[in-house]
Design an enzyme around this catalytic site. Sequence first.
Site, PDB file in Angstrom:
ATOM      1  N   GLY A   3       2.839   0.400   3.900  1.00 46.70           N
ATOM      2  CA  GLY A   3       3.003  -1.042   4.028  1.00 46.70           C
ATOM      3  C   GLY A   3       2.833  -1.563   5.433  1.00 46.70           C
ATOM      4  O   GLY A   3       3.353  -2.637   5.754  1.00 46.70           O
ATOM      5  N   TRP A   4       2.064  -0.834   6.284  1.00 52.54           N
ATOM      6  CA  TRP A   4       1.908  -1.343   7.651  1.00 52.54           C
ATOM      7  C   TRP A   4       0.456  -1.392   8.129  1.00 52.54           C
ATOM      8  O   TRP A   4       0.192  -1.601   9.313  1.00 52.54           O
ATOM      9  CB  TRP A   4       2.763  -0.555   8.648  1.00 52.54           C
ATOM     10  CG  TRP A   4       2.573   0.942   8.677  1.00 52.54           C
ATOM     11  CD1 TRP A   4       1.412   1.656   8.501  1.00 52.54           C
ATOM     12  CD2 TRP A   4       3.587   1.917   8.947  1.00 52.54           C
ATOM     13  NE1 TRP A   4       1.631   2.985   8.632  1.00 52.54           N
ATOM     14  CE2 TRP A   4       2.981   3.192   8.908  1.00 52.54           C
ATOM     15  CE3 TRP A   4       4.949   1.831   9.221  1.00 52.54           C
ATOM     16  CZ2 TRP A   4       3.684   4.378   9.132  1.00 52.54           C
ATOM     17  CZ3 TRP A   4       5.638   3.015   9.440  1.00 52.54           C
ATOM     18  CH2 TRP A   4       5.014   4.264   9.398  1.00 52.54           C
ATOM     19  N   ASP A   5      -0.530  -1.242   7.241  1.00 57.63           N
ATOM     20  CA  ASP A   5      -1.945  -1.405   7.609  1.00 57.63           C
ATOM     21  C   ASP A   5      -2.641  -2.363   6.643  1.00 57.63           C
ATOM     22  O   ASP A   5      -2.926  -3.502   6.991  1.00 57.63           O
ATOM     23  CB  ASP A   5      -2.659  -0.042   7.628  1.00 57.63           C
ATOM     24  CG  ASP A   5      -2.212   0.834   8.781  1.00 57.63           C
ATOM     25  OD1 ASP A   5      -2.153   0.333   9.909  1.00 57.63           O
ATOM     26  OD2 ASP A   5      -1.914   2.020   8.558  1.00 57.63           O
ATOM     27  N   ARG A   6      -2.908  -1.906   5.435  1.00 55.20           N
ATOM     28  CA  ARG A   6      -3.559  -2.766   4.449  1.00 55.20           C
ATOM     29  C   ARG A   6      -2.662  -3.936   4.039  1.00 55.20           C
ATOM     30  O   ARG A   6      -3.141  -5.072   3.884  1.00 55.20           O
ATOM     31  CB  ARG A   6      -3.926  -1.938   3.208  1.00 55.20           C
ATOM     32  CG  ARG A   6      -5.043  -0.952   3.434  1.00 55.20           C
ATOM     33  CD  ARG A   6      -5.143   0.077   2.318  1.00 55.20           C
ATOM     34  NE  ARG A   6      -4.089   1.101   2.411  1.00 55.20           N
ATOM     35  CZ  ARG A   6      -4.010   2.150   1.601  1.00 55.20           C
ATOM     36  NH1 ARG A   6      -4.903   2.287   0.618  1.00 55.20           N
ATOM     37  NH2 ARG A   6      -3.059   3.047   1.751  1.00 55.20           N
ATOM     38  N   ARG A  11      -3.497   2.704  16.428  1.00 51.88           N
ATOM     39  CA  ARG A  11      -4.703   2.404  15.656  1.00 51.88           C
ATOM     40  C   ARG A  11      -5.888   2.101  16.579  1.00 51.88           C
ATOM     41  O   ARG A  11      -7.005   2.579  16.342  1.00 51.88           O
ATOM     42  CB  ARG A  11      -4.458   1.218  14.722  1.00 51.88           C
ATOM     43  CG  ARG A  11      -3.414   1.457  13.645  1.00 51.88           C
ATOM     44  CD  ARG A  11      -3.743   2.648  12.792  1.00 51.88           C
ATOM     45  NE  ARG A  11      -2.833   2.794  11.664  1.00 51.88           N
ATOM     46  CZ  ARG A  11      -2.413   3.955  11.191  1.00 51.88           C
ATOM     47  NH1 ARG A  11      -2.806   5.073  11.770  1.00 51.88           N
ATOM     48  NH2 ARG A  11      -1.604   4.018  10.149  1.00 51.88           N
ATOM     49  N   CYS A  40       0.880  -1.173   0.000  1.00 52.28           N
ATOM     50  CA  CYS A  40       0.000   0.000   0.000  1.00 52.28           C
ATOM     51  C   CYS A  40       0.921   1.227   0.000  1.00 52.28           C
ATOM     52  O   CYS A  40       1.871   1.276  -0.765  1.00 52.28           O
ATOM     53  CB  CYS A  40      -0.969  -0.035   1.172  1.00 52.28           C
ATOM     54  SG  CYS A  40      -0.215  -0.353   2.783  1.00 52.28           S
TER      55      CYS A  40
END
Length: 451
Positions: free
Chosen positions: A300-303, A349, A297
């Site tokens: 590169g650390w959620d989706r 989050r 994404c």
Amino acid sequence: MDIKDSDLKDLFKLCGSFEWSSKMRSDPEVRFIQDRCNALLSKDYKIGIINNTFCSSYPLEIILMGDLDYDTIEDEEGKSKTRDEILASINNHEQEAKRLEKLMEESKLCRCRQRIPAPVLVVRGRTVARSAALSESLEYAYQTGDLSALSGAGKGKMRQNRTHLDTTWLNVLHVKHICDLMVENIRKIMTLRLSTSENASMEYQNAGFHVSKLPYPGVEAFLNYTNHVKSISFPAPSWKKLDSELRTAVEFPLPDPYNWKQYQTWTLIELTQNYIRYMLHLLRSDPDPKAGILVHCISGWDRTPMFISLLRLLMWAEGEAHQSLNVNQMLYLTCAYDWVLFGHQLGHRLSNRQEIIYFCFYVLQHLLSDEFSLSLGPNAPEVIALQKSKEAAASSSSSSSSSSSTSTTSPTDTNDKVHPLSEDWTPPASPQRSPVKSPSASSLASPRSPK
């Protein structure tokens, strides 16, 4: 290695209480988690360990499991080595490790936040990698102090160098397909370009990569998602930030009633299902037995960890990966390695009620049928759709040339030579796989036996 329920509770408690940063890299708890992940990965794979000195939001060590490009990684005499020889050499800090470290170091400025493509899963000899989006001249200038990258000529030179170094590393990993989850081609603040998609130019396509644009909403779409679960309401996400349309580089028909052109009307569950279908298709259908995929994404650390975690869990449940791990071990590995060590800001989050990690495990119950498998059964929707397409084409052909005679070949003779997703394939007459029970809220299903 035994993983108890208390170990999982300790992991979640720790990860929810701190923000991942460069300071955490010296924390003994992080070292303990890394060592456990290394041990779990080594139960089913021969691994090579590379010290991470280039990205502060990546694990302490990058674990190599898949085949590397033997033409690129050679010994001092120029002779190719087997994978096991290469991995053993890497662990002994020999020449291969130095070469790989150099390639990683050189390519670190190619990706946003220096989050280079990292191999995280191997399925049937194909590597699944993850990364951030491509970096832009502003970040390059900030990291290197080279202000010439901000000028017209400097930008062109920077992008050319970026593409060369990045594609060199992707080729070492045998990545052929790139799945970009960004909802934009270029990430901007005001007029400043921060990161970009491979889809923004033809450089990667010209270099032989298949770039698929799969827009997927960011964490803001998962605000208070547990409330949607309680109310059984799953609305279609907002696409206000969308400035790039969906594009699949490889033709893949979706089962009824879905159509790629209508993706903006899908709920998050439907969007996730169809993207997983497509990624599995890439892993099963490419004629190159080593062709891997890269998922990313923006940062590169959620989706990205969500899709990586789902792929890992599905392959484990099918017996295609991590066959030695039990439920607790698998849950620990994917939470610790795919989410925490790769920089997901879990505490931040959750404090903002952006509950993407909850959704990741909730959506598993919607991914249990045969169609989310590497081994499609004859009743899988994709196979039925292709069979209907084949019958329609045959009918059209026979009506236009009814007087011509054609030779026929039995399915038994052709199936050994034709891939199941080819239009020339005829489904075998085998029973559908028994349905898998939905996992409870507190546990995951045990892995199915490998075929």
